[in-house]
Design a protein around this motif. Structure first.
Motif, PDB file in Angstrom:
ATOM      1  N   LYS A 126      17.570 -54.110 -12.196  1.00 29.76           N
ATOM      2  CA  LYS A 126      17.458 -55.320 -11.586  1.00 29.76           C
ATOM      3  C   LYS A 126      18.650 -55.654 -10.568  1.00 29.76           C
ATOM      4  CE  LYS A 126      16.652 -60.258 -12.281  1.00 29.76           C
ATOM      5  NZ  LYS A 126      16.619 -61.337 -13.272  1.00 29.76           N
ATOM      6  N   HIS A 127      19.707 -55.231 -11.038  1.00 33.62           N
ATOM      7  CA  HIS A 127      20.983 -55.593 -10.507  1.00 33.62           C
ATOM      8  C   HIS A 127      21.612 -54.556  -9.721  1.00 33.62           C
ATOM      9  CE1 HIS A 127      21.095 -59.689 -12.096  1.00 33.62           C
ATOM     10  NE2 HIS A 127      20.745 -59.247 -13.304  1.00 33.62           N
ATOM     11  N   GLU A 128      20.631 -53.256  -9.750  1.00 33.43           N
ATOM     12  CA  GLU A 128      21.115 -52.022  -9.153  1.00 33.43           C
ATOM     13  C   GLU A 128      22.454 -51.648  -9.460  1.00 33.43           C
ATOM     14  OE1 GLU A 128      21.043 -53.150  -4.792  1.00 33.43           O
ATOM     15  OE2 GLU A 128      18.667 -52.995  -4.949  1.00 33.43           O
ATOM     16  N   GLN A 129      22.705 -51.631 -10.968  1.00 34.23           N
ATOM     17  CA  GLN A 129      24.055 -51.302 -11.581  1.00 34.23           C
ATOM     18  C   GLN A 129      23.694 -49.725 -12.124  1.00 34.23           C
ATOM     19  OE1 GLN A 129      26.744 -52.982 -11.641  1.00 34.23           O
ATOM     20  NE2 GLN A 129      26.316 -55.158 -11.203  1.00 34.23           N
ATOM     21  N   TYR A 130      23.444 -49.150 -11.247  1.00 32.06           N
ATOM     22  CA  TYR A 130      23.271 -47.570 -11.611  1.00 32.06           C
ATOM     23  C   TYR A 130      24.373 -46.739 -12.136  1.00 32.06           C
ATOM     24  CZ  TYR A 130      19.119 -48.814  -8.804  1.00 32.06           C
ATOM     25  OH  TYR A 130      18.039 -49.602  -8.396  1.00 32.06           O
ATOM     26  N   LYS A 131      25.633 -47.116 -11.651  1.00 37.17           N
ATOM     27  CA  LYS A 131      26.752 -46.249 -12.274  1.00 37.17           C
ATOM     28  C   LYS A 131      26.927 -46.915 -13.568  1.00 37.17           C
ATOM     29  CE  LYS A 131      29.991 -43.437 -11.867  1.00 37.17           C
ATOM     30  NZ  LYS A 131      29.713 -42.020 -11.703  1.00 37.17           N
ATOM     31  N   LEU A 132      26.917 -48.006 -13.805  1.00 39.38           N
ATOM     32  CA  LEU A 132      27.074 -48.527 -15.264  1.00 39.38           C
ATOM     33  C   LEU A 132      26.241 -48.091 -16.033  1.00 39.38           C
ATOM     34  CD1 LEU A 132      27.779 -52.424 -14.593  1.00 39.38           C
ATOM     35  CD2 LEU A 132      29.345 -50.851 -15.319  1.00 39.38           C
ATOM     36  N   LEU A 133      24.822 -47.919 -15.788  1.00 41.36           N
ATOM     37  CA  LEU A 133      23.870 -47.420 -16.379  1.00 41.36           C
ATOM     38  C   LEU A 133      24.002 -45.979 -16.897  1.00 41.36           C
ATOM     39  CD1 LEU A 133      21.037 -47.501 -17.609  1.00 41.36           C
ATOM     40  CD2 LEU A 133      19.778 -46.915 -15.538  1.00 41.36           C
ATOM     41  N   GLU A 134      24.494 -45.130 -15.818  1.00 37.35           N
ATOM     42  CA  GLU A 134      24.995 -43.824 -16.045  1.00 37.35           C
ATOM     43  C   GLU A 134      26.119 -43.628 -17.139  1.00 37.35           C
ATOM     44  OE1 GLU A 134      26.812 -39.669 -13.664  1.00 37.35           O
ATOM     45  OE2 GLU A 134      26.360 -41.760 -12.659  1.00 37.35           O
ATOM     46  N   VAL A 135      26.867 -44.503 -17.007  1.00 34.60           N
ATOM     47  CA  VAL A 135      28.066 -44.633 -18.121  1.00 34.60           C
ATOM     48  C   VAL A 135      27.586 -44.745 -19.585  1.00 34.60           C
ATOM     49  CG1 VAL A 135      30.153 -45.755 -18.774  1.00 34.60           C
ATOM     50  CG2 VAL A 135      29.986 -45.208 -16.377  1.00 34.60           C
ATOM     51  N   VAL A 136      26.709 -45.853 -19.523  1.00 39.79           N
ATOM     52  CA  VAL A 136      26.254 -45.960 -20.830  1.00 39.79           C
ATOM     53  C   VAL A 136      25.261 -44.986 -21.611  1.00 39.79           C
ATOM     54  CG1 VAL A 136      25.134 -47.863 -22.222  1.00 39.79           C
ATOM     55  CG2 VAL A 136      26.746 -48.650 -20.307  1.00 39.79           C
ATOM     56  N   SER A 137      24.491 -44.604 -20.594  1.00 42.51           N
ATOM     57  CA  SER A 137      23.449 -43.577 -20.763  1.00 42.51           C
ATOM     58  C   SER A 137      24.101 -42.190 -21.397  1.00 42.51           C
ATOM     59  CB  SER A 137      22.243 -43.146 -19.610  1.00 42.51           C
ATOM     60  OG  SER A 137      21.528 -44.481 -19.207  1.00 42.51           O
ATOM     61  N   GLN A 138      25.064 -41.749 -20.766  1.00 41.27           N
ATOM     62  CA  GLN A 138      25.937 -40.874 -21.092  1.00 41.27           C
ATOM     63  C   GLN A 138      26.514 -40.931 -22.678  1.00 41.27           C
ATOM     64  OE1 GLN A 138      28.734 -40.266 -18.012  1.00 41.27           O
ATOM     65  NE2 GLN A 138      27.657 -38.970 -17.022  1.00 41.27           N
ATOM     66  N   ALA A 139      27.011 -42.231 -22.793  1.00 38.03           N
ATOM     67  CA  ALA A 139      27.265 -42.566 -24.304  1.00 38.03           C
ATOM     68  C   ALA A 139      26.258 -42.301 -25.206  1.00 38.03           C
ATOM     69  CB  ALA A 139      28.138 -43.833 -24.183  1.00 38.03           C
ATOM     70  N   VAL A 140      24.993 -42.970 -25.008  1.00 40.13           N
ATOM     71  CA  VAL A 140      23.793 -43.039 -25.742  1.00 40.13           C
ATOM     72  C   VAL A 140      23.521 -41.606 -26.106  1.00 40.13           C
ATOM     73  CG1 VAL A 140      21.677 -43.442 -26.319  1.00 40.13           C
ATOM     74  CG2 VAL A 140      23.262 -45.411 -25.260  1.00 40.13           C
ATOM     75  N   ASP A 141      23.701 -40.745 -25.087  1.00 40.93           N
ATOM     76  CA  ASP A 141      23.300 -39.162 -25.055  1.00 40.93           C
ATOM     77  C   ASP A 141      24.076 -38.265 -26.114  1.00 40.93           C
ATOM     78  OD1 ASP A 141      23.103 -36.271 -24.730  1.00 40.93           O
ATOM     79  OD2 ASP A 141      22.962 -36.404 -22.667  1.00 40.93           O
ATOM     80  N   GLU A 142      25.534 -38.844 -25.926  1.00 43.06           N
ATOM     81  CA  GLU A 142      26.788 -38.347 -26.816  1.00 43.06           C
ATOM     82  C   GLU A 142      26.350 -38.618 -28.182  1.00 43.06           C
ATOM     83  OE1 GLU A 142      29.541 -36.425 -26.342  1.00 43.06           O
ATOM     84  OE2 GLU A 142      28.521 -35.728 -24.454  1.00 43.06           O
ATOM     85  N   MET A 143      25.993 -40.022 -28.634  1.00 42.50           N
ATOM     86  CA  MET A 143      25.872 -40.500 -29.935  1.00 42.50           C
ATOM     87  C   MET A 143      24.870 -39.854 -30.592  1.00 42.50           C
ATOM     88  SD  MET A 143      26.437 -44.322 -28.791  1.00 42.50           S
ATOM     89  CE  MET A 143      25.755 -45.378 -30.252  1.00 42.50           C
ATOM     90  N   SER A 144      23.459 -39.531 -29.786  1.00 39.71           N
ATOM     91  CA  SER A 144      22.342 -38.906 -30.082  1.00 39.71           C
ATOM     92  C   SER A 144      22.629 -37.353 -30.729  1.00 39.71           C
ATOM     93  CB  SER A 144      21.203 -38.819 -29.210  1.00 39.71           C
ATOM     94  OG  SER A 144      20.958 -40.338 -29.069  1.00 39.71           O
ATOM     95  N   GLN A 145      23.479 -36.695 -29.794  1.00 39.65           N
ATOM     96  CA  GLN A 145      24.026 -35.326 -30.124  1.00 39.65           C
ATOM     97  C   GLN A 145      24.806 -35.324 -31.380  1.00 39.65           C
ATOM     98  OE1 GLN A 145      24.651 -32.558 -27.210  1.00 39.65           O
ATOM     99  NE2 GLN A 145      24.547 -34.143 -25.550  1.00 39.65           N
ATOM    100  N   GLY A 146      25.622 -36.384 -31.384  1.00 46.50           N
ATOM    101  CA  GLY A 146      26.596 -36.566 -32.743  1.00 46.50           C
ATOM    102  C   GLY A 146      25.885 -36.671 -33.991  1.00 46.50           C
ATOM    103  N   GLU A 147      24.997 -37.490 -33.985  1.00 45.70           N
ATOM    104  CA  GLU A 147      24.100 -37.707 -34.953  1.00 45.70           C
ATOM    105  C   GLU A 147      23.468 -36.459 -35.532  1.00 45.70           C
ATOM    106  OE1 GLU A 147      23.213 -40.197 -38.278  1.00 45.70           O
ATOM    107  OE2 GLU A 147      23.997 -41.318 -36.436  1.00 45.70           O
ATOM    108  N   LEU A 148      22.625 -35.892 -34.538  1.00 43.55           N
ATOM    109  CA  LEU A 148      22.060 -34.619 -35.000  1.00 43.55           C
ATOM    110  C   LEU A 148      23.049 -33.575 -35.581  1.00 43.55           C
ATOM    111  CD1 LEU A 148      19.494 -34.697 -31.955  1.00 43.55           C
ATOM    112  CD2 LEU A 148      18.681 -35.019 -34.525  1.00 43.55           C
ATOM    113  N   LEU A 149      24.138 -33.386 -34.777  1.00 37.64           N
ATOM    114  CA  LEU A 149      24.986 -32.545 -35.280  1.00 37.64           C
ATOM    115  C   LEU A 149      25.691 -32.880 -36.760  1.00 37.64           C
ATOM    116  CD1 LEU A 149      26.985 -30.076 -34.859  1.00 37.64           C
ATOM    117  CD2 LEU A 149      28.687 -31.529 -33.831  1.00 37.64           C
TER     118      LEU A 149
END
Length: 324
Positions: A126-149
């Motif tokens: 909605k606010h076109e905060q795509y770079k912020l979304l990328e930063v947080v999405s990368q973190a969630v990606d890392e968190m999921s991988q860490g949990e599975l590891l």
């Protein structure tokens, strides 16, 4: 050790405004959703992550609407992952309150987590905060991988110190790094500054998780966390990993047999805690925590003095000195 109320002082008004804004991001037209989101708001923790976003933005520029969007996005994503974690772990409590899955069962808890994730995505788009979304999405990606590891390694209990650090960097430090990175990004900081703040967040997050893991070896009950809880749940953290690597093959097998037991007596758990303490596991973990803390402070000290920087320095000290 500074109190959180003192640390929060430079952003006191911003945090108050954020509470109103964050509440609005979860508003829905479904009565059950509103009941549960109100429950979430009542049981929120210290809100360290939004604080980190605002302090980082204030340290490197001006706190603005983008900063509020960043803090809300991170808080929505974080709350969603906690809600899903409680389902995965079959946990009935969160911060001393009943968890969502305990009150409304797993199906609703999963859907609430999905809803919060969706609200974060919609807020960013909605606010076109795509770079912020990328930063947080990368973190969630890392968190999921860490949990599975962690799940993968827990099955064989073959977690080395190197793997442990990788797990906590992904599971915990990645999101804390995203907080300060997003804050700096929202204030239009330079790429060098954003990278430095990300490294600061990683160091802070590592110290934070080691401190959490050390609580498991406290026997005085101050933390409110049952002593030896990680051991009961077959989780190997730094104090035990360090000690295990010093023992004979026979002693290692004995420890692994104990960890694999479904039901451990209180005496067995306390004996293992004593073994870890005697062999310097707790001292070693504290030393590593201090190293990460000092690295975080060194990064902050590259920047000019300000009330925001002072609060971030106090957060570092608070992280390693807190009682829960």
């Amino acid at each position: 050790m500074a109190k959180l109320s003192t640390i929060k002082q430079p952003i006191k008004q911003e945090m108050a405004d954020f509470q109103v804004f964050f509440k609005s991001t979860m508003k829905s037209t479904t009565p059950l959703l509103d009941i549960i989101t109100r429950f979430i708001l009542r049981t929120k923790g210290k809100q360290m992550r939004p604080m980190l976003v605002f302090l980082s933005a204030g340290m490197h520029g001006k706190i603005n609407d983008s900063t509020h969007h960043a803090a809300a996005l991170i808080e929505l994503m974080h709350t969603a992952t906690l809600t899903h974690d409680d389902v995965v772990d079959d946990s009935n409590f969160r911060r001393g309150f009943f968890s969502i899955n305990a009150l409304w069962k797993n199906k609703i808890a999963v859907l609430i987590g999905d809803y919060l994730l969706a609200r974060g995505l919609l807020l960013s788009v909605k606010h076109e905060q795509y770079k912020l979304l990328e930063v947080v999405s990368q973190a969630v990606d890392e968190m999921s991988q860490g949990e599975l590891l962690q799940i993968e390694k827990a099955r064989k209990l073959n977690i080395t110190e190197e793997v442990y650090f990788k797990i906590i960097e992904q599971k915990t430090a990645a999101l804390i790094a995203a907080c300060v990175k997003a804050g700096a990004l929202s204030a239009d900081a330079s790429s060098d500054v954003i990278e430095a703040m990300e490294q600061f967040g990683l160091k802070l997050g590592m110290a934070f998780q080691i401190k959490d893991d050390l609580f498991d070896y406290e026997t005085n009950g101050i933390t409110g966390k049952p002593s030896g809880n990680d051991i009961k749940e077959k989780k190997m953290t730094l104090p035990l990993i360090h000690v295990k690597d010093q023992l004979s093959a026979k002693e290692k097998r004995q420890i692994l047999r104990l960890l694999k037991k479904k039901k451990k007596s209180k005496r067995e758990v306390l004996n293992l805690i004593q073994l870890v303490n005697t062999h310097g596991g707790i001292t070693y973990a504290r030393q590593k925590m201090e190293e990460f803390k000092n690295d975080a402070i060194d990064i902050l000290n590259r920047f000019p003095d300000s009330e925001y920087k002072n609060s971030l320095l106090e957060i570092v000290e608070y992280t390693v000195s807190r009682k829960k």
